[in-house]
Design a protein around this motif. Sequence first.
Motif, mmCIF file in Angstrom:
data_model
loop_
_atom_site.group_PDB
_atom_site.id
_atom_site.type_symbol
_atom_site.label_atom_id
_atom_site.label_comp_id
_atom_site.label_asym_id
_atom_site.label_seq_id
_atom_site.Cartn_x
_atom_site.Cartn_y
_atom_site.Cartn_z
ATOM 1 N N ALA A 25 0.428 -3.951 0.837
ATOM 2 C CA ALA A 25 -0.862 -3.732 0.176
ATOM 3 C C ALA A 25 -1.530 -2.458 0.697
ATOM 4 C CB ALA A 25 -1.783 -4.929 0.401
ATOM 5 N N LEU A 26 -1.065 -2.006 1.826
ATOM 6 C CA LEU A 26 -1.537 -0.783 2.467
ATOM 7 C C LEU A 26 -0.282 -0.079 2.967
ATOM 8 C CD1 LEU A 26 -4.103 0.693 3.703
ATOM 9 C CD2 LEU A 26 -3.774 -0.746 5.696
ATOM 10 N N SER A 74 -1.883 -6.585 5.764
ATOM 11 C CA SER A 74 -1.896 -5.682 4.608
ATOM 12 C C SER A 74 -0.747 -4.690 4.656
ATOM 13 C CB SER A 74 -3.224 -4.929 4.540
ATOM 14 O OG SER A 74 -4.282 -5.829 4.300
ATOM 15 N N ALA A 75 -0.497 -4.154 5.852
ATOM 16 C CA ALA A 75 0.603 -3.193 6.000
ATOM 17 C C ALA A 75 1.953 -3.888 5.844
ATOM 18 C CB ALA A 75 0.516 -2.499 7.362
ATOM 19 N N ALA A 76 2.063 -5.099 6.362
ATOM 20 C CA ALA A 76 3.339 -5.816 6.319
ATOM 21 C C ALA A 76 3.753 -6.173 4.900
ATOM 22 C CB ALA A 76 3.265 -7.068 7.184
ATOM 23 N N ILE A 77 2.801 -6.520 4.045
ATOM 24 C CA ILE A 77 3.154 -6.928 2.673
ATOM 25 C C ILE A 77 3.106 -5.773 1.690
ATOM 26 C CG2 ILE A 77 2.429 -9.313 3.051
ATOM 27 C CD1 ILE A 77 -0.066 -8.638 1.325
ATOM 28 N N SER A 120 -0.270 4.039 7.239
ATOM 29 C CA SER A 120 -1.736 4.018 7.176
ATOM 30 C C SER A 120 -2.287 2.810 7.923
ATOM 31 C CB SER A 120 -2.222 3.979 5.729
ATOM 32 O OG SER A 120 -1.853 5.144 5.048
ATOM 33 N N GLY A 121 -1.658 1.675 7.735
ATOM 34 C CA GLY A 121 -2.081 0.464 8.442
ATOM 35 C C GLY A 121 -1.934 0.597 9.943
ATOM 36 N N LEU A 122 -0.804 1.153 10.376
ATOM 37 C CA LEU A 122 -0.590 1.334 11.813
ATOM 38 C C LEU A 122 -1.562 2.355 12.391
ATOM 39 C CD1 LEU A 122 3.307 1.204 12.015
ATOM 40 C CD2 LEU A 122 1.642 -0.637 12.404
ATOM 41 N N ALA A 123 -1.856 3.401 11.634
ATOM 42 C CA ALA A 123 -2.844 4.389 12.089
ATOM 43 C C ALA A 123 -4.222 3.751 12.201
ATOM 44 C CB ALA A 123 -2.875 5.580 11.130
ATOM 45 N N ALA A 124 -4.571 2.893 11.243
ATOM 46 C CA ALA A 124 -5.861 2.206 11.288
ATOM 47 C C ALA A 124 -5.935 1.265 12.489
ATOM 48 C CB ALA A 124 -6.099 1.443 9.989
ATOM 49 N N ILE A 125 -4.848 0.561 12.785
ATOM 50 C CA ILE A 125 -4.820 -0.327 13.953
ATOM 51 C C ILE A 125 -4.973 0.498 15.228
ATOM 52 C CG2 ILE A 125 -3.350 -1.863 15.331
ATOM 53 C CD1 ILE A 125 -2.218 -2.894 12.617
ATOM 54 N N ALA A 126 -4.268 1.606 15.323
ATOM 55 C CA ALA A 126 -4.391 2.476 16.501
ATOM 56 C C ALA A 126 -5.826 2.975 16.639
ATOM 57 C CB ALA A 126 -3.419 3.647 16.400
ATOM 58 N N GLY A 127 -6.435 3.362 15.520
ATOM 59 C CA GLY A 127 -7.819 3.821 15.554
ATOM 60 C C GLY A 127 -8.776 2.728 15.987
ATOM 61 N N LEU A 128 -8.559 1.527 15.479
ATOM 62 C CA LEU A 128 -9.408 0.397 15.847
ATOM 63 C C LEU A 128 -9.285 0.079 17.336
ATOM 64 C CD1 LEU A 128 -11.361 -1.700 14.762
ATOM 65 C CD2 LEU A 128 -9.415 -3.106 14.143
#
Length: 169
Positions: free
Chosen positions: A60-61, A55-58, A65-73
């Motif tokens: 869509a996010l 999602s972050a790469a294309i 935000s996508g990288l922060a979500a991955i770090a959080g996960l």
Amino acid sequence: MFGTETSGVIQPIVGIALSYLAVILFSRIAGLRSFTMLSGYDFAATIAIGSLLASAAIGALPLWSGLAAIAGLLAVQATVSLARRQSWGHALVDNKPLLLMDGTEVLRENLSRAGLIEDDLASQLRAAGATSGEDVRAVILETSGDVSVILGEGGFDRLDPLIARGVRR
């Protein structure tokens, strides 16, 4: 400098490169367990990370935000991994392996509990190289969803206690 068509191609390439590098960095920080498939929650976390990364790469996010979500996960996954070291955390998070076959005896109630049928079991026995039920010592549905076929003479009760530990009969 770039037209809209060119930037539409460059954005995903840059996003993928940055996301990929960030995931490598995060996994180095979080450790080797980050992408193992040892349990159901590992599988779910790996799928979620892949979805966020895509999602972050294309675009869509938003990338950050996508990288922060991955770090959080990954932080949540590390916390769960630490909790699993305690008996209460292990009991809360992990399923127990389930015995599907004890020697030549097919445990139909356990097959049903696992949502499997005898054809699924037969497929796993063939893949393990069993030529008859007499070849089988035990078949265990692992917490990861994998099926372990242990070949040899005798039944489950003849397994080493380390191998049999935690398996539900």
